[in-house]
Design a protein around this motif. Sequence first.
Motif, PDB file in Angstrom:
ATOM      1  N   SER A  21       0.841  -1.197   0.000  1.00 49.35           N
ATOM      2  CA  SER A  21       0.000   0.000   0.000  1.00 49.35           C
ATOM      3  C   SER A  21       0.875   1.245   0.000  1.00 49.35           C
ATOM      4  O   SER A  21       2.099   1.174   0.155  1.00 49.35           O
ATOM      5  N   ALA A  22       0.232   2.391  -0.156  1.00 49.73           N
ATOM      6  CA  ALA A  22       0.954   3.669  -0.166  1.00 49.73           C
ATOM      7  C   ALA A  22       1.203   4.119   1.269  1.00 49.73           C
ATOM      8  O   ALA A  22       0.616   5.090   1.761  1.00 49.73           O
ATOM      9  N   ILE A  23       2.085   3.389   1.961  1.00 49.19           N
ATOM     10  CA  ILE A  23       2.355   3.687   3.369  1.00 49.19           C
ATOM     11  C   ILE A  23       3.790   4.172   3.592  1.00 49.19           C
ATOM     12  O   ILE A  23       4.161   4.493   4.712  1.00 49.19           O
ATOM     13  N   VAL A  24       4.595   4.206   2.511  1.00 55.75           N
ATOM     14  CA  VAL A  24       5.995   4.625   2.615  1.00 55.75           C
ATOM     15  C   VAL A  24       6.270   5.701   1.575  1.00 55.75           C
ATOM     16  O   VAL A  24       5.816   5.613   0.434  1.00 55.75           O
ATOM     17  N   ARG A  25       7.023   6.724   1.991  1.00 55.76           N
ATOM     18  CA  ARG A  25       7.410   7.799   1.077  1.00 55.76           C
ATOM     19  C   ARG A  25       8.855   8.195   1.371  1.00 55.76           C
ATOM     20  O   ARG A  25       9.195   8.501   2.519  1.00 55.76           O
ATOM     21  N   ASN A  26       9.697   8.171   0.336  1.00 55.08           N
ATOM     22  CA  ASN A  26      11.107   8.545   0.476  1.00 55.08           C
ATOM     23  C   ASN A  26      11.816   7.727   1.558  1.00 55.08           C
ATOM     24  O   ASN A  26      12.511   8.261   2.417  1.00 55.08           O
ATOM     25  N   GLN A  27      11.568   6.417   1.518  1.00 58.86           N
ATOM     26  CA  GLN A  27      12.217   5.478   2.439  1.00 58.86           C
ATOM     27  C   GLN A  27      11.868   5.733   3.908  1.00 58.86           C
ATOM     28  O   GLN A  27      12.615   5.370   4.810  1.00 58.86           O
ATOM     29  N   GLN A  28      10.692   6.320   4.130  1.00 57.43           N
ATOM     30  CA  GLN A  28      10.200   6.546   5.483  1.00 57.43           C
ATOM     31  C   GLN A  28       8.706   6.246   5.532  1.00 57.43           C
ATOM     32  O   GLN A  28       7.968   6.624   4.612  1.00 57.43           O
ATOM     33  N   PRO A  29       8.235   5.555   6.571  1.00 60.01           N
ATOM     34  CA  PRO A  29       6.784   5.310   6.669  1.00 60.01           C
ATOM     35  C   PRO A  29       6.027   6.610   6.895  1.00 60.01           C
ATOM     36  O   PRO A  29       6.519   7.517   7.579  1.00 60.01           O
ATOM     37  N   ILE A  30       4.864   6.708   6.288  1.00 61.98           N
ATOM     38  CA  ILE A  30       4.006   7.875   6.502  1.00 61.98           C
ATOM     39  C   ILE A  30       3.338   7.696   7.859  1.00 61.98           C
ATOM     40  O   ILE A  30       2.517   6.796   8.057  1.00 61.98           O
ATOM     41  N   LEU A  31       3.710   8.543   8.796  1.00 65.01           N
ATOM     42  CA  LEU A  31       3.244   8.370  10.174  1.00 65.01           C
ATOM     43  C   LEU A  31       1.783   8.755  10.332  1.00 65.01           C
ATOM     44  O   LEU A  31       1.282   9.692   9.692  1.00 65.01           O
TER      45      LEU A  31
END
Length: 362
Positions: free
Chosen positions: A155-165
């Motif tokens: 899913s779209a839960i990671v952005r730029n090697q960091q989880p979307i908090l």
Amino acid sequence: SFPLMEFSLLAHTIDSAHYVWEDRETLLNVPAVLLNMRHGEVPVASSDDVKLSNKRHKGLLVLTTLRITWHRNKRPGRNISIGYNTITHKEHCVTRSQLKGNTEELTVHVARYGHTFAFTFTTSFNTAPKVHKTLSTILTAYEATRLFRDVRMRSAIVRNQQPILLTTEQIVSTVHGVWNHTSNEEGSLGVLVVTTHRLVWFASVAETFNVSVPFLQINRTECTDVQFGRVLVIATSRSYGPPFTVWLRVDSVEKMEEICTELSKLVKVFTDSPKFGVETNLAFRVREKTIPEITDEDDKAHEEAGGEGTEEGGDEFVAYLMSQETQRDKDLKGGPVFSTELGLAIEPLPAGVTLRQLWEWT
């Protein structure tokens, strides 16, 4: 099992402190003490002037961050609990009458175990809080915060090697060089991020290859030996659906044991004080509401009163549904019978149940 028949069918699961059933089930006439707020559940709105379906008795309707509850005034044993996860859709209308005044009708459609039902709540439009508008806002927040409660893969839960908090979520630790063997024995190399609410793993070369497991669903974390080495096993509870297991491996066994210990502690802390995220994503600020606590004495008073099954109509409906399930399980014998009231062939009714009682309930 059927959700609206016998509470005892789910008692073994509901008694588990690790299973948050409030938003996952729709149940009739549960032990009244289970209408009280569980840890992490927040009451948002309430009204004590609400009728359920076509019943003439008024009761207390409470909208929480996990469910809708209603029980008769002074008779909490007559109740219903509707989890938001079981709601398929809802309908709303305002009826204007010079005789009865303006009333608001909210019909909630639910689905569970292949069955669908509709429950209508009627309340005064002028005096009660706008139930439909409040419920719509809560359901929007509930859907927007599913990562607090549900497992997600790719899913779209990671952005730029960091989880979307998530709201109120904080990162506890980040471990690079973690192999994920869930899909195959060779494994995929990636990054494990442990937060205050969940664990997130994503592949180093493709962050869309990921998994998010909320602490709410974890029931086992342990290190064990398998055919390709020692791994960290994270398993979810069957109560939330098909069980899901994540197999993670770190080259350093000591580091893996450390991660396992950290996860176990975080899961225990979260279980003792769960965060469901709904109240933090509402479009309005939740004001502290005082909902009267229901005690065991209230339950006992209901039992001693004798149930009033004919007056309410709920017991006849439950008996009918139970008979249908029994017939389905045991190969119904005898087939349909002729109804002189309808002039049609119908399914046999259980003892003590009439067509009029079923019609009045539906």
